[in-house]
Write an enzyme that holds these catalytic residues in place. Structure first.
Site, PDB file in Angstrom:
ATOM      1  N   GLU A   1      -5.994  27.361  -4.947  1.00 10.38           N
ATOM      2  CA  GLU A   1      -4.986  28.418  -4.918  1.00 10.38           C
ATOM      3  C   GLU A   1      -4.942  29.244  -6.204  1.00 10.38           C
ATOM      4  O   GLU A   1      -4.713  30.454  -6.161  1.00 10.38           O
ATOM      5  CB  GLU A   1      -3.591  27.828  -4.678  1.00 10.38           C
ATOM      6  CG  GLU A   1      -3.374  27.267  -3.290  1.00 10.38           C
ATOM      7  CD  GLU A   1      -1.912  26.948  -3.014  1.00 10.38           C
ATOM      8  OE1 GLU A   1      -1.038  27.488  -3.723  1.00 10.38           O
ATOM      9  OE2 GLU A   1      -1.643  26.171  -2.092  1.00 10.38           O
TER      10      GLU A   1
ATOM     11  N   HIS B   1      -1.321  19.945   1.555  1.00  9.62           N
ATOM     12  CA  HIS B   1      -1.269  18.781   2.432  1.00  9.62           C
ATOM     13  C   HIS B   1      -2.361  17.802   2.017  1.00  9.62           C
ATOM     14  O   HIS B   1      -3.545  18.158   2.082  1.00  9.62           O
ATOM     15  CB  HIS B   1      -1.487  19.193   3.890  1.00  9.62           C
ATOM     16  CG  HIS B   1      -0.469  20.150   4.414  1.00  9.62           C
ATOM     17  ND1 HIS B   1      -0.550  21.511   4.205  1.00  9.62           N
ATOM     18  CD2 HIS B   1       0.656  19.935   5.134  1.00  9.62           C
ATOM     19  CE1 HIS B   1       0.489  22.091   4.783  1.00  9.62           C
ATOM     20  NE2 HIS B   1       1.240  21.170   5.346  1.00  9.62           N
TER      21      HIS B   1
ATOM     22  N   GLU C   1       8.590  24.217   9.591  1.00  3.16           N
ATOM     23  CA  GLU C   1       7.929  23.307   8.660  1.00  3.16           C
ATOM     24  C   GLU C   1       8.761  22.036   8.600  1.00  3.16           C
ATOM     25  O   GLU C   1       9.996  22.102   8.549  1.00  3.16           O
ATOM     26  CB  GLU C   1       7.823  23.962   7.275  1.00  3.16           C
ATOM     27  CG  GLU C   1       6.894  23.266   6.319  1.00  3.16           C
ATOM     28  CD  GLU C   1       5.440  23.248   6.782  1.00  3.16           C
ATOM     29  OE1 GLU C   1       5.095  22.357   7.595  1.00  3.16           O
ATOM     30  OE2 GLU C   1       4.664  24.084   6.345  1.00  3.16           O
TER      31      GLU C   1
ATOM     32  N   CYS D   1       1.473  24.390  -3.282  1.00  3.21           N
ATOM     33  CA  CYS D   1       1.813  23.408  -2.254  1.00  3.21           C
ATOM     34  C   CYS D   1       0.536  23.029  -1.518  1.00  3.21           C
ATOM     35  O   CYS D   1      -0.478  23.717  -1.627  1.00  3.21           O
ATOM     36  CB  CYS D   1       2.798  23.979  -1.240  1.00  3.21           C
ATOM     37  SG  CYS D   1       4.379  24.489  -1.911  1.00  3.21           S
TER      38      CYS D   1
ATOM     39  N   GLU E   1       8.373  18.347   6.707  1.00  2.00           N
ATOM     40  CA  GLU E   1       7.484  17.634   5.804  1.00  2.00           C
ATOM     41  C   GLU E   1       8.187  16.569   4.975  1.00  2.00           C
ATOM     42  O   GLU E   1       9.327  16.755   4.549  1.00  2.00           O
ATOM     43  CB  GLU E   1       6.843  18.621   4.810  1.00  2.00           C
ATOM     44  CG  GLU E   1       5.971  19.675   5.448  1.00  2.00           C
ATOM     45  CD  GLU E   1       5.384  20.641   4.433  1.00  2.00           C
ATOM     46  OE1 GLU E   1       4.333  21.221   4.743  1.00  2.00           O
ATOM     47  OE2 GLU E   1       5.977  20.825   3.345  1.00  2.00           O
TER      48      GLU E   1
ATOM     49  N   TRP F   1      12.069  25.475   0.729  1.00  2.00           N
ATOM     50  CA  TRP F   1      11.806  24.213   0.036  1.00  2.00           C
ATOM     51  C   TRP F   1      12.019  24.367  -1.466  1.00  2.00           C
ATOM     52  O   TRP F   1      12.488  23.439  -2.121  1.00  2.00           O
ATOM     53  CB  TRP F   1      10.414  23.679   0.352  1.00  2.00           C
ATOM     54  CG  TRP F   1       9.274  24.588  -0.028  1.00  2.00           C
ATOM     55  CD1 TRP F   1       8.603  24.623  -1.207  1.00  2.00           C
ATOM     56  CD2 TRP F   1       8.682  25.595   0.800  1.00  2.00           C
ATOM     57  NE1 TRP F   1       7.631  25.590  -1.177  1.00  2.00           N
ATOM     58  CE2 TRP F   1       7.651  26.205   0.037  1.00  2.00           C
ATOM     59  CE3 TRP F   1       8.906  26.041   2.111  1.00  2.00           C
ATOM     60  CZ2 TRP F   1       6.856  27.234   0.539  1.00  2.00           C
ATOM     61  CZ3 TRP F   1       8.125  27.064   2.600  1.00  2.00           C
ATOM     62  CH2 TRP F   1       7.110  27.647   1.824  1.00  2.00           C
TER      63      TRP F   1
ATOM     64  N   HIS G   1       1.418  23.868  13.131  1.00  2.00           N
ATOM     65  CA  HIS G   1       2.613  24.545  12.643  1.00  2.00           C
ATOM     66  C   HIS G   1       3.078  25.549  13.698  1.00  2.00           C
ATOM     67  O   HIS G   1       2.453  26.582  13.912  1.00  2.00           O
ATOM     68  CB  HIS G   1       2.330  25.231  11.306  1.00  2.00           C
ATOM     69  CG  HIS G   1       2.138  24.266  10.187  1.00  2.00           C
ATOM     70  ND1 HIS G   1       0.992  23.524  10.035  1.00  2.00           N
ATOM     71  CD2 HIS G   1       2.960  23.905   9.173  1.00  2.00           C
ATOM     72  CE1 HIS G   1       1.120  22.752   8.962  1.00  2.00           C
ATOM     73  NE2 HIS G   1       2.299  22.968   8.418  1.00  2.00           N
TER      74      HIS G   1
END
Length: 196
Positions: A87, A69, A116, A67, A118, A165, A25
């Site tokens: 989280e 990955h 970002e 969120c 994605e 987002w 990132h």
């Protein structure tokens, strides 16, 4: 970000390799696989979170519930369950999942140039007591968490403290109705790199 690996994608959403999350990132972040999750309780409220103040990407912004990955070879549901635990301390059952926006993709840049980029399918996870009442945010990831009505979520989307987002996702979710009525999208629309 530890030693976590992200899945790199081509334009069609097929996997073309992996890379360490921590070093990927930056100003030229490669296109990669992610997800966004909206926790919805029995009253139709949505859990909105504030990202931890020292996160390297978008610290302190308010956004959706969680969120993450997907790891190489990990299913979307598996990744969501893992990140809900990491989280928020939420142990949701696998049965309350709905795929909402399988084709959501975005690119956003911070003021310092960090980007970002994605393919980020969006899911809803329904939680009922006791799960809904036992959210325990991990302070490394989450500074605050609040249950909000959908009208309050829409209001947040118009404010500068909302993540980019989140604003884009809410724009696509709002025409689908209230969170309890959001319809399931076909899992066949997920990117080739990700299974349901």
């Amino acid at each position: 970000m530890g030693d976590e690996e992200i899945v790199l994608l081509d334009e069609a959403g097929a996997a073309v390799g992996t890379a360490p999350k921590a070093s990927s990132h930056h100003r030229a972040t490669p296109y990669h696989l992610a997800f966004s999750c909206y926790l919805v309780d029995d009253a139709g409220r949505v859990l909105i979170t504030q990202r931890a103040h020292d996160k390297p990407t978008w610290p302190s912004v308010w956004t959706n519930s969680c969120c993450g990955h997907p790891a190489p070879g990990e299913t979307l549901r598996g990744a969501v369950l893992r990140r809900l635990g990491d989280e928020l301390g939420v142990r949701a059952g696998a049965g309350g999942f709905t795929l909402l926006l399988p084709e959501f993709s975005y690119r956003a840049e911070m003021d310092n140039g960090v980007t970002e980029f994605e393919r980020c399918p969006v899911v809803r996870v329904r939680v009922a007591p006791p799960e809904a009442g036992t959210v325990r945010p991990n302070p490394v990831e989450v500074a605050a968490a609040e249950w909000r009505t959908w009208d309050e979520c829409l209001e947040l989307a118009g404010r500068p403290e909302a993540s980019p987002w989140y604003r884009l996702q809410v724009e696509q979710l709002d025409p689908l109705g209230i969170p309890a009525d959001w319809p399931a999208a076909p899992t066949s629309l997920l990117p080739p790199a990700l299974s349901w």
